[in-house]
Motif scaffolding. Structure first.
Motif, PDB file in Angstrom:
ATOM      1  N   HIS A 219       8.920  -0.686   1.983  1.00 32.89           N
ATOM      2  CA  HIS A 219       9.193  -2.201   1.111  1.00 32.89           C
ATOM      3  C   HIS A 219       8.358  -2.058  -0.167  1.00 32.89           C
ATOM      4  N   TYR A 220       7.250  -2.161   0.103  1.00 31.93           N
ATOM      5  CA  TYR A 220       6.073  -2.281  -0.663  1.00 31.93           C
ATOM      6  C   TYR A 220       6.184  -1.086  -1.884  1.00 31.93           C
ATOM      7  N   GLY A 221       6.727  -0.185  -1.342  1.00 32.23           N
ATOM      8  CA  GLY A 221       6.682   0.987  -2.469  1.00 32.23           C
ATOM      9  C   GLY A 221       7.963   1.016  -3.295  1.00 32.23           C
ATOM     10  N   GLU A 222       8.977   0.187  -2.992  1.00 34.11           N
ATOM     11  CA  GLU A 222       9.926  -0.163  -3.916  1.00 34.11           C
ATOM     12  C   GLU A 222       9.680  -0.429  -5.058  1.00 34.11           C
ATOM     13  N   SER A 223       8.518  -1.330  -5.421  1.00 38.99           N
ATOM     14  CA  SER A 223       8.159  -1.690  -6.670  1.00 38.99           C
ATOM     15  C   SER A 223       6.797  -1.559  -6.676  1.00 38.99           C
ATOM     16  N   LEU A 224       6.308  -0.322  -6.541  1.00 35.63           N
ATOM     17  CA  LEU A 224       5.051   0.178  -6.165  1.00 35.63           C
ATOM     18  C   LEU A 224       3.993  -0.207  -7.482  1.00 35.63           C
ATOM     19  N   GLN A 225       4.432   0.167  -8.737  1.00 33.58           N
ATOM     20  CA  GLN A 225       3.563   0.194  -9.969  1.00 33.58           C
ATOM     21  C   GLN A 225       3.470  -1.540 -10.066  1.00 33.58           C
TER      22      GLN A 225
ATOM     23  N   ALA B  26      -9.085  -0.238 -10.029  1.00 32.04           N
ATOM     24  CA  ALA B  26      -8.361   0.765 -10.783  1.00 32.04           C
ATOM     25  C   ALA B  26      -7.275   1.016 -10.140  1.00 32.04           C
ATOM     26  N   VAL B  27      -6.081   0.776 -10.942  1.00 30.72           N
ATOM     27  CA  VAL B  27      -4.747   1.069 -10.291  1.00 30.72           C
ATOM     28  C   VAL B  27      -4.614   2.381  -9.619  1.00 30.72           C
ATOM     29  N   GLU B  28      -5.155   3.563 -10.274  1.00 32.52           N
ATOM     30  CA  GLU B  28      -4.904   4.852  -9.671  1.00 32.52           C
ATOM     31  C   GLU B  28      -5.656   4.836  -8.396  1.00 32.52           C
ATOM     32  N   ARG B  29      -6.752   4.145  -8.348  1.00 37.85           N
ATOM     33  CA  ARG B  29      -7.576   4.056  -6.993  1.00 37.85           C
ATOM     34  C   ARG B  29      -6.878   3.449  -5.824  1.00 37.85           C
ATOM     35  N   LEU B  30      -6.154   2.473  -6.101  1.00 33.61           N
ATOM     36  CA  LEU B  30      -5.207   1.734  -5.186  1.00 33.61           C
ATOM     37  C   LEU B  30      -3.987   2.617  -4.980  1.00 33.61           C
ATOM     38  N   ARG B  31      -3.465   3.161  -5.799  1.00 30.54           N
ATOM     39  CA  ARG B  31      -2.214   4.104  -5.538  1.00 30.54           C
ATOM     40  C   ARG B  31      -2.605   5.122  -4.554  1.00 30.54           C
ATOM     41  N   SER B  32      -3.690   5.632  -4.908  1.00 27.28           N
ATOM     42  CA  SER B  32      -4.253   6.823  -3.962  1.00 27.28           C
ATOM     43  C   SER B  32      -4.601   6.252  -2.527  1.00 27.28           C
TER      44      SER B  32
ATOM     45  N   ASN C  29       3.624  -3.921  -7.936  1.00 25.26           N
ATOM     46  CA  ASN C  29       2.888  -4.609  -6.838  1.00 25.26           C
ATOM     47  C   ASN C  29       1.337  -4.035  -7.003  1.00 25.26           C
ATOM     48  N   LEU C  30       1.100  -2.921  -7.174  1.00 30.51           N
ATOM     49  CA  LEU C  30      -0.389  -2.635  -7.533  1.00 30.51           C
ATOM     50  C   LEU C  30      -0.989  -3.058  -8.762  1.00 30.51           C
ATOM     51  N   GLN C  31      -0.263  -3.265  -9.847  1.00 30.57           N
ATOM     52  CA  GLN C  31      -0.917  -3.942 -10.969  1.00 30.57           C
ATOM     53  C   GLN C  31      -1.183  -5.299 -10.624  1.00 30.57           C
ATOM     54  N   ASP C  32      -0.305  -5.978  -9.950  1.00 26.74           N
ATOM     55  CA  ASP C  32      -0.739  -7.355  -9.490  1.00 26.74           C
ATOM     56  C   ASP C  32      -1.871  -7.518  -8.532  1.00 26.74           C
ATOM     57  N   LEU C  33      -1.934  -6.768  -7.577  1.00 24.83           N
ATOM     58  CA  LEU C  33      -3.045  -6.567  -6.681  1.00 24.83           C
ATOM     59  C   LEU C  33      -4.359  -6.243  -7.521  1.00 24.83           C
ATOM     60  N   SER C  34      -4.133  -5.442  -8.522  1.00 24.15           N
ATOM     61  CA  SER C  34      -5.423  -5.195  -9.422  1.00 24.15           C
ATOM     62  C   SER C  34      -5.872  -6.197 -10.004  1.00 24.15           C
TER      63      SER C  34
END
Length: 491
Positions: free
Chosen positions: A107-113, A81-87, A115-120
């Protein structure tokens, strides 16, 4: 300390121990609140409304509490879940070292959404691959270098998300004398539980033990078997296998092993607790119920544990059987850190009658524990800063002050103030103020010698140093209550 009942999300009321299974007073008195650290999990009231529904992990926790033998077969959707990864991302240290891919938190946080969506998505379709960890070393006091591993940022994120999900299950199962790497259970809770148990139970002998190279010797085969008792989701198990087999990158070579878990990853402390839960904790509880005639108390913090006994023969028998138990699972005790000593309320008197010296002391979590008395003559457990810890810290400060020699007095003073404040926060326990004052004075003297080395013409007088110390150094302060007071407040 020990408790056979499940953990509740609200403070528990002490139960009257049965005649068959004695429970130490330290275990009775320790209430537990909701575990800290999972900010995205909500508490629920007894009467639920549409706006007050248990969170996903809260439902997992409730299911784990109702059935201690239930195996969870669908957990991965909580992880990706993206919110879990964000947390999990925001729970990482922002200035931590980068892994082999050199990806940083900023650097990862510059395109956080994105990057997290891709990881999810990669987690969802099984395309996620764990990368080897980068080897690093920490020099220990005895000259030995402790190996650590630095995972990549995405591995840290996924591991932390998995830990959040698994904690909802295992925090129900873990016994109450286990303290290391658990939400809401810092070292001072373990220290207070140990002092409480020694002072309130009939403890005459103490076994202070440490497991040799625990994180490097636990067996993957046994670990996975233990996890499968509760986790039936093969995708979660494959994730854990990927991290265990990812290996270490050292001097450009990838090293894989069938033993151990790399220290430095978010998942390693939880895996260590699961391993020791089945190898040590459950076995100790059964041993005490079936074989112990006298009082037995246990406090474990990670791979360092202390066991108190009423009778010496039982302590010797326990040590022998513990060594045999560990041998079955590839673990051994550290000989120079494992001792059985006479310690407790009556140790001073009994040793004095035999014409022997004062009771020996033992070290636990940075403190030397001593049999002592209060001003009113009552028995108590004195806790003082370990001498080695104090000396090592002063050596470290001496080197750091030389490196900062040419900085301004204000900059050096601000740095030393933060160091002393952190030292006082950890070691500021009752009856340890003399050691804190001695450390404060020693730091001031180091600073004085460092300032005097900056110039051969102008000598810094001690009178001026006292002004600097008064300006920049925090006063000695006790930050923690007495063990009996802390347990009384909790319950």
């Amino acid at each position: 300390m020990m408790n056979e009942r499940g953990r509740s999300d609200s403070p528990i009321v002490p139960k009257k121990p049965s005649n068959k299974v004695p429970i130490s007073m330290a275990e009775e008195g320790e209430g537990r609140g909701l575990a800290k650290g999972n900010t995205d999990e909500s508490n629920t009231s007894r009467t639920q409304s549409r706006n007050n529904v248990p969170s996903a992990l809260e439902r997992v926790r409730q299911a784990a509490s109702k059935d201690r033998k239930q195996r969870f077969t669908a957990l991965l959707h909580h992880v990706y879940a993206v919110e879990r990864l964000r947390s999990a991302y925001f729970g990482l240290k922002r200035d931590a070292a980068a892994g082999i891919d050199q990806e940083t938190w900023q650097h990862y946080g510059e395109s956080l959404q994105e990057n997290l969506q891709d990881l999810s998505d990669r987690l969802k379709r099984g395309a996620y691959r764990a990368k080897p960890v980068m080897r690093a070393y920490i020099l220990k006091r005895d000259g030995w270098k402790r190996p650590l591993g630095v995972p990549t940022l995405e591995d840290k994120i996924v591991q932390r998300a998995v830990v959040q999900v698994l904690n909802a299950i295992y925090e129900v199962d873990f016994l109450r004398f286990s303290y290391g790497f658990r939400p809401g259970r810092d070292p001072h809770v373990a220290l207070d539980a140990l002092s409480y148990g020694i002072m309130r139970r009939k403890v005459n002998w103490v076994l202070d033990a440490d497991i040799r190279s625990f994180f490097d010797t636990l067996k993957h085969e046994w670990l996975l078997k233990f996890i499968e008792h509760r986790i039936g989701d093969r995708r979660i198990l494959r994730l854990i296998q990927k991290w265990l087999k990812a290996g270490v990158l050292e001097e450009g070579k990838r090293i894989c092993t069938e033993l151990g878990t790399v220290q430095g990853g978010s998942i390693s402390p939880l895996l260590a607790n699961i391993y020791l839960h089945y190898v040590f904790d459950l076995w100790v509880r059964q041993w005490r119920q079936q074989k112990a005639r006298g009082d037995v108390i246990v406090v474990r913090f990670a791979d360092d544990f202390v066991v108190g006994f009423q009778y010496r023969p039982e302590a010797e028998r326990f040590l022998k059987e513990l060594q045999e138990r560990f041998a079955q699972f590839g673990l051994t005790l550290q000989p120079d850190k494992t001792r059985l000593i006479e310690f407790g309320r009556y140790a001073i008197q009994t040793r004095k009658k035999r014409g022997e010296r004062k009771p020996e002391t033992f070290n636990f979590l940075g403190f030397t524990h001593i049999c002592g008395k209060t001003r009113k003559g009552m028995y108590t457990v004195l806790r003082q800063t370990m001498r080695k810890r104090r000396q090592d810290k002063l050596k470290e400060l001496k080197q750091e002050l030389r490196r900062r020699m040419h900085l301004s007095v204000a900059e050096q003073g601000a740095y030393l103030r933060s160091v002393l404040a952190g030292h006082f926060r950890y070691y500021g326990v009752p009856m340890n103020t003399p050691a804190l004052g001695s450390f404060r004075y020693a730091v001031g003297w180091l600073w004085c010698k460092n300032l005097r080395r900056r110039s051969q013409r102008h000598r810094v007088t001690w009178k001026r140093m006292l002004c600097y110390i008064q300006r920049w150094f925090p006063l000695v302060r006790v930050h923690h209550p007495y063990p009996l007071v802390r347990f009384g407040v909790v319950t």
